[in-house]
Design an enzyme around this catalytic site. Structure first.
Site, PDB file in Angstrom:
ATOM      1  N   LYS A 137       3.570  11.784 -11.156  1.00 22.16           N
ATOM      2  CA  LYS A 137       2.714  10.953 -12.011  1.00 22.16           C
ATOM      3  C   LYS A 137       3.461   9.659 -12.273  1.00 22.16           C
ATOM      4  CE  LYS A 137       0.195  14.026 -15.088  1.00 22.16           C
ATOM      5  NZ  LYS A 137      -0.068  14.185 -16.521  1.00 22.16           N
TER       6      LYS A 137
ATOM      7  N   GLU B 299      -3.605  17.693 -11.521  1.00 25.32           N
ATOM      8  CA  GLU B 299      -4.061  18.122 -12.836  1.00 25.32           C
ATOM      9  C   GLU B 299      -5.529  18.517 -12.878  1.00 25.32           C
ATOM     10  OE1 GLU B 299      -1.803  16.168 -15.926  1.00 25.32           O
ATOM     11  OE2 GLU B 299      -3.477  16.416 -17.295  1.00 25.32           O
TER      12      GLU B 299
ATOM     13  N   HIS C  78       9.083  10.378 -27.792  1.00 31.00           N
ATOM     14  CA  HIS C  78       8.103  11.318 -27.252  1.00 31.00           C
ATOM     15  C   HIS C  78       8.515  12.772 -27.539  1.00 31.00           C
ATOM     16  CE1 HIS C  78       5.180  13.058 -24.562  1.00 31.00           C
ATOM     17  NE2 HIS C  78       6.145  13.683 -23.911  1.00 31.00           N
TER      18      HIS C  78
ATOM     19  N   ARG D  29       0.819  -1.230   0.000  1.00 30.11           N
ATOM     20  CA  ARG D  29       0.000   0.000   0.000  1.00 30.11           C
ATOM     21  C   ARG D  29       0.848   1.273   0.000  1.00 30.11           C
ATOM     22  NH1 ARG D  29      -3.131  -3.071   3.561  1.00 30.11           N
ATOM     23  NH2 ARG D  29      -4.900  -3.935   2.450  1.00 30.11           N
TER      24      ARG D  29
ATOM     25  N   HIS E 293       0.856  13.292 -28.720  1.00 27.80           N
ATOM     26  CA  HIS E 293       0.441  11.950 -28.281  1.00 27.80           C
ATOM     27  C   HIS E 293      -0.248  11.198 -29.411  1.00 27.80           C
ATOM     28  CE1 HIS E 293       0.389  12.980 -23.719  1.00 27.80           C
ATOM     29  NE2 HIS E 293       1.533  12.428 -24.082  1.00 27.80           N
TER      30      HIS E 293
ATOM     31  N   LYS F 221       8.412  23.370 -13.168  1.00 32.66           N
ATOM     32  CA  LYS F 221       7.540  22.202 -12.942  1.00 32.66           C
ATOM     33  C   LYS F 221       7.130  22.127 -11.475  1.00 32.66           C
ATOM     34  CE  LYS F 221       6.123  17.719 -14.023  1.00 32.66           C
ATOM     35  NZ  LYS F 221       6.210  16.545 -14.858  1.00 32.66           N
TER      36      LYS F 221
ATOM     37  N   ARG G  21      -1.989  22.560 -14.060  1.00 33.39           N
ATOM     38  CA  ARG G  21      -1.003  21.582 -14.519  1.00 33.39           C
ATOM     39  C   ARG G  21      -1.155  21.240 -16.002  1.00 33.39           C
ATOM     40  NH1 ARG G  21       1.352  16.506 -10.966  1.00 33.39           N
ATOM     41  NH2 ARG G  21       2.703  15.715 -12.582  1.00 33.39           N
TER      42      ARG G  21
ATOM     43  N   GLU H 274      11.168  19.123 -24.298  1.00 37.97           N
ATOM     44  CA  GLU H 274      10.432  19.493 -23.077  1.00 37.97           C
ATOM     45  C   GLU H 274      11.009  20.783 -22.502  1.00 37.97           C
ATOM     46  OE1 GLU H 274       7.726  17.945 -22.126  1.00 37.97           O
ATOM     47  OE2 GLU H 274       7.880  15.837 -22.710  1.00 37.97           O
TER      48      GLU H 274
ATOM     49  N   ASN I  84       0.937  20.332 -20.817  1.00 35.60           N
ATOM     50  CA  ASN I  84       0.585  19.508 -21.978  1.00 35.60           C
ATOM     51  C   ASN I  84       0.644  20.274 -23.295  1.00 35.60           C
ATOM     52  OD1 ASN I  84       0.096  17.237 -20.420  1.00 35.60           O
ATOM     53  ND2 ASN I  84      -1.979  17.901 -19.959  1.00 35.60           N
TER      54      ASN I  84
ATOM     55  N   HIS J 201       1.095  18.505 -26.595  1.00 37.28           N
ATOM     56  CA  HIS J 201       0.982  17.071 -26.328  1.00 37.28           C
ATOM     57  C   HIS J 201      -0.259  16.428 -26.939  1.00 37.28           C
ATOM     58  CE1 HIS J 201       4.425  17.637 -23.830  1.00 37.28           C
ATOM     59  NE2 HIS J 201       4.387  16.412 -23.339  1.00 37.28           N
TER      60      HIS J 201
HETATM   61  N1  LIG Z   1       5.518  10.824 -15.211  1.00 36.16           N
HETATM   62  C1  LIG Z   1       5.546  11.882 -15.982  1.00 36.16           C
HETATM   63  O1  LIG Z   1       5.148  12.977 -15.590  1.00 36.16           O
HETATM   64  C2  LIG Z   1       6.084  11.736 -17.368  1.00 36.16           C
HETATM   65  C3  LIG Z   1       6.384  12.870 -18.133  1.00 36.16           C
HETATM   66  C4  LIG Z   1       6.939  12.698 -19.387  1.00 36.16           C
HETATM   67  C5  LIG Z   1       7.203  11.420 -19.848  1.00 36.16           C
HETATM   68  N2  LIG Z   1       6.907  10.337 -19.089  1.00 36.16           N
HETATM   69  C6  LIG Z   1       7.199   8.974 -19.548  1.00 36.16           C
HETATM   70  O2  LIG Z   1       8.605   8.845 -19.673  1.00 36.16           O
HETATM   71  C7  LIG Z   1       8.885   7.829 -20.634  1.00 36.16           C
HETATM   72  C8  LIG Z   1       9.992   8.304 -21.549  1.00 36.16           C
HETATM   73  O3  LIG Z   1      11.122   8.559 -20.775  1.00 36.16           O
HETATM   74  P1  LIG Z   1      12.576   8.639 -21.426  1.00 36.16           P
HETATM   75  O4  LIG Z   1      12.526   9.501 -22.622  1.00 36.16           O
HETATM   76  O5  LIG Z   1      13.513   8.964 -20.333  1.00 36.16           O
HETATM   77  O6  LIG Z   1      12.771   7.171 -22.014  1.00 36.16           O
HETATM   78  P2  LIG Z   1      13.474   5.830 -21.452  1.00 36.16           P
HETATM   79  O7  LIG Z   1      13.331   5.685 -20.018  1.00 36.16           O
HETATM   80  O8  LIG Z   1      12.958   4.740 -22.326  1.00 36.16           O
HETATM   81  O9  LIG Z   1      14.999   6.066 -21.799  1.00 36.16           O
HETATM   82  C9  LIG Z   1      15.393   6.211 -23.142  1.00 36.16           C
HETATM   83  C10 LIG Z   1      16.478   5.202 -23.535  1.00 36.16           C
HETATM   84  O10 LIG Z   1      17.721   5.659 -22.998  1.00 36.16           O
HETATM   85  C11 LIG Z   1      18.338   4.648 -22.212  1.00 36.16           C
HETATM   86  N3  LIG Z   1      19.065   5.366 -21.166  1.00 36.16           N
HETATM   87  C12 LIG Z   1      18.548   5.993 -20.089  1.00 36.16           C
HETATM   88  N4  LIG Z   1      19.492   6.672 -19.438  1.00 36.16           N
HETATM   89  C13 LIG Z   1      20.647   6.459 -20.102  1.00 36.16           C
HETATM   90  C14 LIG Z   1      21.987   6.905 -19.929  1.00 36.16           C
HETATM   91  N5  LIG Z   1      22.293   7.765 -18.949  1.00 36.16           N
HETATM   92  N6  LIG Z   1      22.915   6.480 -20.790  1.00 36.16           N
HETATM   93  C15 LIG Z   1      22.587   5.650 -21.818  1.00 36.16           C
HETATM   94  N7  LIG Z   1      21.346   5.210 -22.056  1.00 36.16           N
HETATM   95  C16 LIG Z   1      20.391   5.615 -21.206  1.00 36.16           C
HETATM   96  C17 LIG Z   1      17.201   3.782 -21.747  1.00 36.16           C
HETATM   97  O11 LIG Z   1      17.633   2.491 -21.437  1.00 36.16           O
HETATM   98  C18 LIG Z   1      16.281   3.802 -22.973  1.00 36.16           C
HETATM   99  O12 LIG Z   1      16.731   2.878 -23.928  1.00 36.16           O
HETATM  100  C19 LIG Z   1       7.586   7.542 -21.351  1.00 36.16           C
HETATM  101  O13 LIG Z   1       7.090   6.305 -20.915  1.00 36.16           O
HETATM  102  C20 LIG Z   1       6.666   8.668 -20.901  1.00 36.16           C
HETATM  103  O14 LIG Z   1       5.304   8.258 -20.845  1.00 36.16           O
HETATM  104  C21 LIG Z   1       6.364  10.477 -17.870  1.00 36.16           C
HETATM  105 ZN   LIG Z   2       6.000  15.275 -22.498  1.00 41.65          ZN
END
Ligand SMILES: NC(=O)c1ccc[n+]([C@@H]2O[C@H](COP(=O)([O-])OP(=O)(O)OC[C@H]3O[C@@H](n4cnc5c(N)ncnc54)[C@H](O)[C@@H]3O)[C@@H](O)[C@H]2O)c1
Ligand SMILES: [Zn+2]
Length: 366
Positions: A143, A237, A265, A121, A252, A227, A241, A185, A245, A248
Site C-alpha cells: 500500500k 483488501e 499513529h 508508469r 484513525h 502480514k 486484509r 502494531e 485494521n 484502526h
Molecule cells: N502502507 C501501509 O500499509 C502503512 C501501514 C501503516 C502506516 N503507514 C503510514 O506510515 C506512516 C507512519 O510511519 P512511521 O511511524 O514510520 O513514521 P515516520 O516515517 O514519520 O517516522 C517517524 C519519525 O522517526 C524518524 N526516524 C525514522 N527512522 C529513524 C531512525 N532509525 N532513527 C531516528 N529517527 C528516525 C523520522 O524522520 C520521523 O521523524 C504514516 O504516514 C502511515 O499512514 C502505512
Molecule cells: Zn496501523
C-alpha cells in the site's frame, strides 16, 4: 538473518530481517536484475544517519545512486513532495529499469513507493524501513500513497516492493516514543492472529523495550510472516486484509479529530484497540480475562490506554468514523476479537455501543 517470503506469484518478494543488513543492500539488489541506476529517497532525520552506508554498499555492488532528501514527518506525504521527487528523478535521468530505495519510516516508504508506482508508469522499488512500525507493517504489503488536504492516504496504489530489508541497527537511533508506537502494531498481530505471539510478548515486553536484538528478530519476523500471509491471500483488501485494521476505525478517527500530530499513529491505535476490545467483550464474546490482558500489555508497552474526551469531541469522533474511507453506505463496520488470536470482521456496531466503549477508555466522564 531471517527471511520471510511474501507469496504473490510472479510478484513475490523477500523480507530480510537482521542486523548489519544496510551494508548488504547493494549485493541484495544485484540479485534483482535491475538497471545500474537508482535513487535513494530518505528524510532529513534518516539520511544523515544511514544514507552513506547504503550508498557505499550500492557503489561496491556496481550501482550508481543519488540521494533525494525530503522533510521529516507526515507533511512530506504530499503531492508537493512527490512533484519534487519526480523532478529530481527526471534530472538524474532515471530510466524504466532504474529503481528507487525507500530509506526511512512509513512516511518515506508510502511516498517513495507511490513515486515508484507512477514514475515512467512504474519502476521497481526496494523498502529499507528504519522505524519499528515500518519494519512490521507499512513496508510490507504494497500500500503506497500520499495525503490530500481532505484526508490521509486519499491518493495511492497497491504497488509491491521487490525486496524489503529490515535492519535492526537502524532502530538504535529511533526516539523512544516512536519505538513504542511500533509496539502497538506488534501487539495487534497477537490479538488478530496469534495467541502464542501475544503470550510471547507478555513475557518478552521488558526485553523488547530494551530493543534486545534476539527478541526483536523473533518478534519482527513473526509479524512479517503474519502480514505476508494475509497480504498473500488478499492483496487489495477485498476481504481478509481488513483484519489488519483492528483498532484502526476509532484510532484513525482519533488522529483526525485531534489534529494529526497530537497522537502518533501507534498511540491512537493503542486506544482504538482497547476500545475495540471493549466492544468485542459485548458483541463478539471476548472473555473478560482476555480484555484485561490486552489492556495490561498496552500499558506495559508504555502506550496510552485512555483518552480525555469531552462531549463535543465524542460527537466529532463518531462523525470522523463515518468519514473513514473504509466505511460504505455510512455503516461503520468493525473488526472484533472473539478471543486473543482470533477476530471476526465486518461486524456492524451501533453508535450506542461505540459510546459505551468510549466511556470505558475515557479518562473522565463528561
Ligand atoms: N502502507 C501501509 O500499509 C502503512 C501501514 C501503516 C502506516 N503507514 C503510514 O506510515 C506512516 C507512519 O510511519 P512511521 O511511524 O514510520 O513514521 P515516520 O516515517 O514519520 O517516522 C517517524 C519519525 O522517526 C524518524 N526516524 C525514522 N527512522 C529513524 C531512525 N532509525 N532513527 C531516528 N529517527 C528516525 C523520522 O524522520 C520521523 O521523524 C504514516 O504516514 C502511515 O499512514 C502505512
Ligand atoms: Zn496501523
Amino acid at each position: 538473518m531471517r527471511i520471510v517470503k511474501v507469496p504473490l506469484g510472479d510478484r513475490s518478494y523477500r523480507i530480510l530481517i537482521g542486523r548489519g543488513l544496510l551494508s548488504r543492500l547493494g549485493v541484495e539488489c544485484s540479485r534483482l536484475q535491475l538497471g545500474r541506476r537508482c535513487a535513494i529517497i530518505s528524510d532529513r532525520n534518516v539520511a544523515p544517519r544511514f544514507s552513506k552506508i547504503v550508498q557505499r554498499s550500492l557503489e561496491k555492488a556496481g550501482f550508481q545512486s543519488f540521494l533525494i532528501t525530503v522533510p521529516a514527518g507526515e507533511t512530506a506525504k504530499s503531492m508537493k513532495t512527490m512533484q519534487s521527487c519526480y523532478d529530481q528523478l527526471a534530472k538524474h535521468r532515471l530510466e524504466r529499469n532504474s529503481f528507487i530505495i525507500a530509506l526511512g519510516g512509513g512516511v518515506v516508504g508510502d511516498l517513495a513507493g507511490f513515486v515508484a508506482a507512477s514514475y515512467l508508469r512504474g519502476i521497481a522499488f526496494v523498502q529499507a524501513p528504519t522505524t519499528l512500525l515500518a519494519q512490521v507493517d507499512s513496508s510490507v504489503g504494497g500500500k503506497v500513497g500520499v495525503n490530500l488536504k481532505a484526508g490521509k492516504n486519499l491518493v495511492g496504489a497497491f504497488y509491491q516492493p521487490r525486496l524489503v530489508v529490515c535492519d535492526f541497527d537502524t532502530l538504535r537511533t529511533l526516539p523512544a516514543r516512536e519505538y513504542r508506537a511500533g509496539l502497538a502494531e506488534i501487539i495487534k498481530y497477537g490479538i488478530i492472529h496469534d495467541a502464542a505471539l501475544f503470550r510471547q510478548l507478555e513475557g518478552a515486553m521488558p526485553r523488547l523495550l530494551k530493543r534486545d536484538t534476539k527478541t526483536l528478530a523473533a518478534v519482527v519476523a513473526r509479524c512479517c510472516e503474519i502480514k505476508a500471509k494475509v497480504v498473500g491471500r488478499d492483496e487489495t483488501e477485498g476481504g481478509l486484509r481488513a483484519i489488519l485494521n483492528f483498532g484502526h476505525t476509532i484510532g484513525h478517527a482519533l488522529e483526525a479529530i485531534s489534529g494529526y500530530g497530537k497522537y502518533l499513529h501507534g498511540e491512537a491505535i493503542s486506544i482504538g484497540q482497547i476500545a475495540a476490545a471493549e466492544i468485542s467483550s459485548r458483541v463478539s464474546g471476548l472473555p473478560g480475562n482476555d480484555l484485561q490482558r490486552i489492556r495490561h500489555l498496552f500499558q506495559r508497552a508504555g502506550l496510552p490506554v485512555s483518552v480525555d474526551l469531552g462531549r463535543t469531541e465524542r460527537k466529532k469522533l463518531l462523525k470522523a468514523m463515518q468519514l473513514d474511507k473504509k466505511v460504505s453506505h455510512g455503516e461503520i463496520k468493525f473488526v472484533l476479537a472473539r478471543k486473543i488470536g482470533s477476530v471476526v470482521r465486518g461486524r456492524r456496531v451501533s453508535a450506542g455501543l461505540i459510546g459505551g466503549a468510549l466511556d470505558k477508555v475515557a479518562k473522565r466522564k463528561s
